[in-house]
Design a protein around this motif. Sequence first.
Motif, mmCIF file in Angstrom:
data_model
loop_
_atom_site.group_PDB
_atom_site.id
_atom_site.type_symbol
_atom_site.label_atom_id
_atom_site.label_comp_id
_atom_site.label_asym_id
_atom_site.label_seq_id
_atom_site.Cartn_x
_atom_site.Cartn_y
_atom_site.Cartn_z
ATOM 1 N N HIS A 104 0.848 -1.192 0.000
ATOM 2 C CA HIS A 104 0.000 0.000 0.000
ATOM 3 C C HIS A 104 0.893 1.255 0.000
ATOM 4 C CE1 HIS A 104 -2.743 -3.152 1.365
ATOM 5 N NE2 HIS A 104 -1.962 -3.342 2.413
ATOM 6 N N TRP A 105 0.257 2.422 0.062
ATOM 7 C CA TRP A 105 0.988 3.684 0.146
ATOM 8 C C TRP A 105 0.257 4.566 1.158
ATOM 9 C CZ3 TRP A 105 5.415 5.339 -2.473
ATOM 10 C CH2 TRP A 105 5.724 6.693 -2.359
ATOM 11 N N VAL A 106 0.921 4.846 2.278
ATOM 12 C CA VAL A 106 0.326 5.629 3.361
ATOM 13 C C VAL A 106 1.385 6.571 3.914
ATOM 14 C CG1 VAL A 106 -0.770 5.534 5.645
ATOM 15 C CG2 VAL A 106 -1.295 3.778 3.938
ATOM 16 N N ASP A 107 0.999 7.798 4.242
ATOM 17 C CA ASP A 107 1.921 8.795 4.794
ATOM 18 C C ASP A 107 3.082 9.085 3.850
ATOM 19 O OD1 ASP A 107 0.718 9.629 7.134
ATOM 20 O OD2 ASP A 107 1.623 8.038 8.350
ATOM 21 N N GLY A 157 1.364 -2.810 5.849
ATOM 22 C CA GLY A 157 0.056 -3.138 6.371
ATOM 23 C C GLY A 157 0.084 -4.286 7.345
ATOM 24 N N THR A 158 -1.100 -4.571 7.881
ATOM 25 C CA THR A 158 -1.239 -5.624 8.891
ATOM 26 C C THR A 158 -1.980 -6.839 8.365
ATOM 27 O OG1 THR A 158 -3.338 -4.716 9.695
ATOM 28 C CG2 THR A 158 -1.313 -3.863 10.697
ATOM 29 N N GLY A 159 -2.525 -6.726 7.141
ATOM 30 C CA GLY A 159 -3.309 -7.818 6.588
ATOM 31 C C GLY A 159 -2.460 -9.054 6.336
ATOM 32 N N THR A 160 -3.086 -10.201 6.467
ATOM 33 C CA THR A 160 -2.378 -11.471 6.271
ATOM 34 C C THR A 160 -2.730 -12.129 4.945
ATOM 35 O OG1 THR A 160 -4.153 -12.655 7.440
ATOM 36 C CG2 THR A 160 -2.282 -11.868 8.754
ATOM 37 N N ARG A 161 -3.634 -11.511 4.188
ATOM 38 C CA ARG A 161 -4.047 -12.111 2.919
ATOM 39 C C ARG A 161 -3.359 -11.404 1.746
ATOM 40 N NH1 ARG A 161 -9.196 -11.255 1.461
ATOM 41 N NH2 ARG A 161 -9.192 -9.263 2.582
ATOM 42 N N ALA A 215 -5.676 -5.370 1.894
ATOM 43 C CA ALA A 215 -5.763 -4.583 3.114
ATOM 44 C C ALA A 215 -6.775 -5.155 4.095
ATOM 45 C CB ALA A 215 -6.138 -3.145 2.777
ATOM 46 N N SER A 216 -6.442 -5.057 5.357
ATOM 47 C CA SER A 216 -7.395 -5.321 6.432
ATOM 48 C C SER A 216 -8.150 -4.033 6.728
ATOM 49 C CB SER A 216 -6.650 -5.783 7.686
ATOM 50 O OG SER A 216 -5.809 -4.730 8.158
#
Length: 493
Positions: free
Chosen positions: A4-7, A13-17, A36-37
Amino acid sequence: MIHHWVDGKPYAGTGTRNAPVTNPATGVTTDDVALASAEDVDAAVASARAAYPAWRDTSLSKRVQILFRFRELLNERKDELARIITAEHGKVVSDAAGEVARGLEVVEFACGIPQLLKGGFSENVSTSVDAYSILQPLGVVAGITPFNFPVMVPMWMFPIAIACGNSFVLKPSEKDPSAALFLAELWAQAGLPEGVFNVVQGDKTAVDALLEHKDVKAVSFVGSTPIARYIYETSARNGKRVQALGGAKNHMVVLPDADLDLAADAAVNAGFGSAGERCMAISVLVAVEPVADELIAKITERMAKLVTGPGDDPASEMGPLVTRAHRDTVAAYLSSSAEQGATLVVDGREGLPEGEGFWLRPTLIDNVTSGMDCYKDEIFGPVLSVVRVSSYEDAMELLHNNPYGNGTAIFTNDGGAARRFQNEVEVGMVGINVPIPVPMAYYSFGGWKNSLFGDSHAHGIEGVHFYTRTKAVTARWLDPSHGGINLGFPENA
């Protein structure tokens, strides 16, 4: 792994999929994309929310400077971006380059935002009272975009949203996710503050988290009609402004006086460009007799010369479909149309390129009626159906009875017939001797009926209105020439 792209930077990220990203021309998985979760969506929205106040207060001049830098960077690297599109979507490079060019037009339109955000002013509406209106941004806004235009459709949204002073969260298709990160990097290089533009990769989990998030003020969407309706209803239920552009079944009416060579060229280009995977593709050719036989012959002749192959091959004129499952779904319509009484003039399952790519050649189906599945459904592939009618009135009845109203075209040399058509047809975008009437960036894109949920079309002045809200101000001032006596509204009106 594609993240992802944040800040203003990549975010794992925290997603596991995750999901595979495949080259449609080879069938080979080239990478995986993180899904994404809900917590990842929270992180992106929180970043956008934190960045919003400062960006809202950034001067129009400074915003435009950043937009111009983004535009120049995008123009310099457009060929690289086109190759990224081809690698993950499959469309030929020339189609991908055209997609980038149409997106650039919206960026250029957004560079005029100081003019576009002008309000109104009325002096002395009452004694010493002025009234005026101003356009202000909404806050955090989101875009949910489809696989078929991973650059152009997001750029219908975020250049205008950001120019208006909003912060933006983009959820691109997980089928071709890399272009979104490329655009995010260009924004960072252009000097856009961290958090103003964010990307969350994902599927329905990410979509629902955006639709239900209390800090997301508006949602823009382009995709199929069932999902557009879901986006619209869910967003509205959560108090959000929403524009949801849905599916299409675009008709091209050919009158007996039309230039049939021009019409045949248009039908082939509009029906099979980008493998028919576009909401403005012509999928139904309405032939007003007695032109059908001659027109079909001309189209068939042109189809025989079309080269289907990998998108990165300069000789290719049409690439593969985006996934194996989608290719199989489209191919099934060829069997059902024949079973329901139509005539397969050109069968796209024949003469396929070698290899494991998701191939289907251009297909032409004649003697189609409105009750057949190939007519009723949005196929979203290189399939052109021919419906024969006896009159202009029959053609109009066919269009009016269709539940979609995205785009349409008429081919004729009769100016009166063309003018009548543009006035009568219940469709949002009309072409006259133009097969794909996608408007320029300073007009707005959108359909009618089941092709649009919400009141606002994309980009153009409607896009500016969608991403802003109007504030009306009534101001009263003391007049020093009257010794400071209050002469304002309403006592002295």
